[in-house]
Design a protein around this motif. Structure first.
Motif, PDB file in Angstrom:
ATOM      1  N   ASP A 245      43.470 -13.271 -66.376  1.00  0.00           N
ATOM      2  CA  ASP A 245      42.284 -12.693 -67.008  1.00  0.00           C
ATOM      3  C   ASP A 245      42.021 -11.262 -66.555  1.00  0.00           C
ATOM      4  N   LEU A 246      42.958 -10.688 -65.810  1.00  0.00           N
ATOM      5  CA  LEU A 246      42.815  -9.312 -65.342  1.00  0.00           C
ATOM      6  C   LEU A 246      43.827  -8.419 -66.052  1.00  0.00           C
ATOM      7  N   THR A 247      43.456  -7.167 -66.247  1.00  0.00           N
ATOM      8  CA  THR A 247      44.353  -6.203 -66.874  1.00  0.00           C
ATOM      9  C   THR A 247      44.398  -4.943 -66.014  1.00  0.00           C
ATOM     10  N   PRO A 248      45.440  -4.134 -66.172  1.00  0.00           N
ATOM     11  CA  PRO A 248      45.541  -2.916 -65.353  1.00  0.00           C
ATOM     12  C   PRO A 248      44.503  -1.858 -65.698  1.00  0.00           C
ATOM     13  N   ASP A 249      43.760  -2.038 -66.790  1.00  0.00           N
ATOM     14  CA  ASP A 249      42.737  -1.063 -67.174  1.00  0.00           C
ATOM     15  C   ASP A 249      41.376  -1.331 -66.538  1.00  0.00           C
ATOM     16  N   LEU A 250      41.209  -2.474 -65.888  1.00  0.00           N
ATOM     17  CA  LEU A 250      39.934  -2.781 -65.247  1.00  0.00           C
ATOM     18  C   LEU A 250      39.703  -1.854 -64.048  1.00  0.00           C
ATOM     19  N   PRO A 251      38.447  -1.500 -63.755  1.00  0.00           N
ATOM     20  CA  PRO A 251      38.172  -0.657 -62.587  1.00  0.00           C
ATOM     21  C   PRO A 251      38.763  -1.216 -61.296  1.00  0.00           C
ATOM     22  N   SER A 252      38.712  -2.526 -61.116  1.00  0.00           N
ATOM     23  CA  SER A 252      39.237  -3.124 -59.891  1.00  0.00           C
ATOM     24  C   SER A 252      40.737  -2.887 -59.748  1.00  0.00           C
TER      25      SER A 252
END
Length: 326
Positions: A245-252
């Motif tokens: 559910d995570l992508t490389p575009d997320l701030p984290s």
């Protein structure tokens, strides 16, 4: 040896801010201060807010958290955002609660926009414009983010100077603000809307750890990155990617280190290349942090190098403020 000798604030100390580039020794100094004065640490770090991101953020260990209470750590899931405005609101609330317990709030970190939001305030930024964002994304696909970074440098050199040429998320936002308002993003950061009053700022001094020798800091950055790799950093990022559910575009996932590790896993890059890219990106971050600090009014510089000792720095700092112990 650094000699912190700021003039004693006219108002009683309400909080103490400790800033500096990554790997400059902020955490060690914070713990040394905790040994000499009852403090509670408020993290000023946009990466430490995320749960499950421990190794790559050099998150305080359980022992360090036991030595002094820490706040604003592990308060968000990596898929969530956390803004500078939210930080300023939370930090002010915590400062009041900590003082009510008879302790000194100690704000420690390297996210300079957070410090600026707290100490000087930020103008309300315009809302996101989907059409402008879509246009910028299309341009980035065609020309690349470094080309858009060069465009940003022409219209807003102050913001461009603190952003990496590949930092698409922040370049996009800065250009979006420019195209929507005709004003550089940096002018919003200096307008001081909602800024703290002068007396409050005098009672909340900002100390800045700044190296005399850039090579000394670079060596520390390399050692820290090597320790992260040895400590299982790549496995940590692999586990985050495996969530689904995570992508490389997320701030984290755009945090320094995590971005490079994600790309290395995705492209199958060798560990040596990840190390080189990670260290280079961290050095660039340190340079941007120092640029931010030099533009912050009223900071008290603690010049550091290999001779600086946290215990001695802590003693001198507290005595200069009139609250030190012999």
């Amino acid at each position: 040896m650094a000699n912190p000798t700021p003039s004693r604030p006219e108002a009683p100390i309400q909080a103490l801010c400790l800033a500096g580039p990554t790997a400059s020794g902020k955490s060690a100094l914070a713990l040394a201060l905790a040994e000499r004065w009852p403090v509670e640490v408020i993290s000023v770090d946009s990466a430490l807010v995320y749960r499950g991101m421990d190794i790559g953020t050099a998150k305080p260990t359980p022992g360090e958290r036991a030595a002094a209470p820490h706040h604003l750590i592990d308060i968000r899931d990596p898929r969530e955002a956390y803004s500078a405005a939210e930080f300023a609101r939370d930090a002010r609330r915590l400062m009041g609660e900590i003082r009510a317990r008879g302790r000194l709030p100690l704000l420690v970190g390297g996210t300079m926009l957070y410090f600026k939001a707290l100490l000087e305030g930020l103008d309300a930024l315009p809302a996101a414009d989907p059409a402008v964002r879509a246009a910028l994304e299309a341009e980035a696909r065609a020309r690349g983010w470094p080309a858009l970074h060069a465009e940003l440098a022409r219209v807003d050199p102050a913001t461009a100077a603190r952003l990496a040429p590949a930092d698409g998320q922040r370049i996009q936002r800065a250009l979006e603000v420019w195209r929507v308002t005709g004003r550089p993003l940096s002018t919003f950061h200096t307008a001081k809307s909602g800024a703290a009053d002068e007396e409050w700022m005098r009672a909340t001094p900002l100390f800045s750890l700044e190296p005399r020798d850039r090579a000394w800091l670079h060596e520390r950055i390399a050692r820290r990155f090597d320790a992260m790799l040895a400590g299982g950093f790549l496995d940590e990022v692999a586990a985050l990617r495996a969530r689904g559910d995570l992508t490389p575009d997320l701030p984290s996932m755009r945090c320094i280190g995590y971005r490079q590790a994600w790309e290395a896993l995705e492209a199958g890059r060798p560990l040596a290349e990840l190390r080189e890219r990670g260290i280079a990106a961290t050095r660039q971050l340190a340079k941007r942090q120092l640029t931010w600090l030099r533009g912050m009014a009223g900071r008290h510089v603690l010049a550091i190098d290999q001779e600086a000792r946290p215990a001695e720095l802590a003693k001198g700092l507290l005595q200069a403020l009139g609250i030190g112990r012999a």
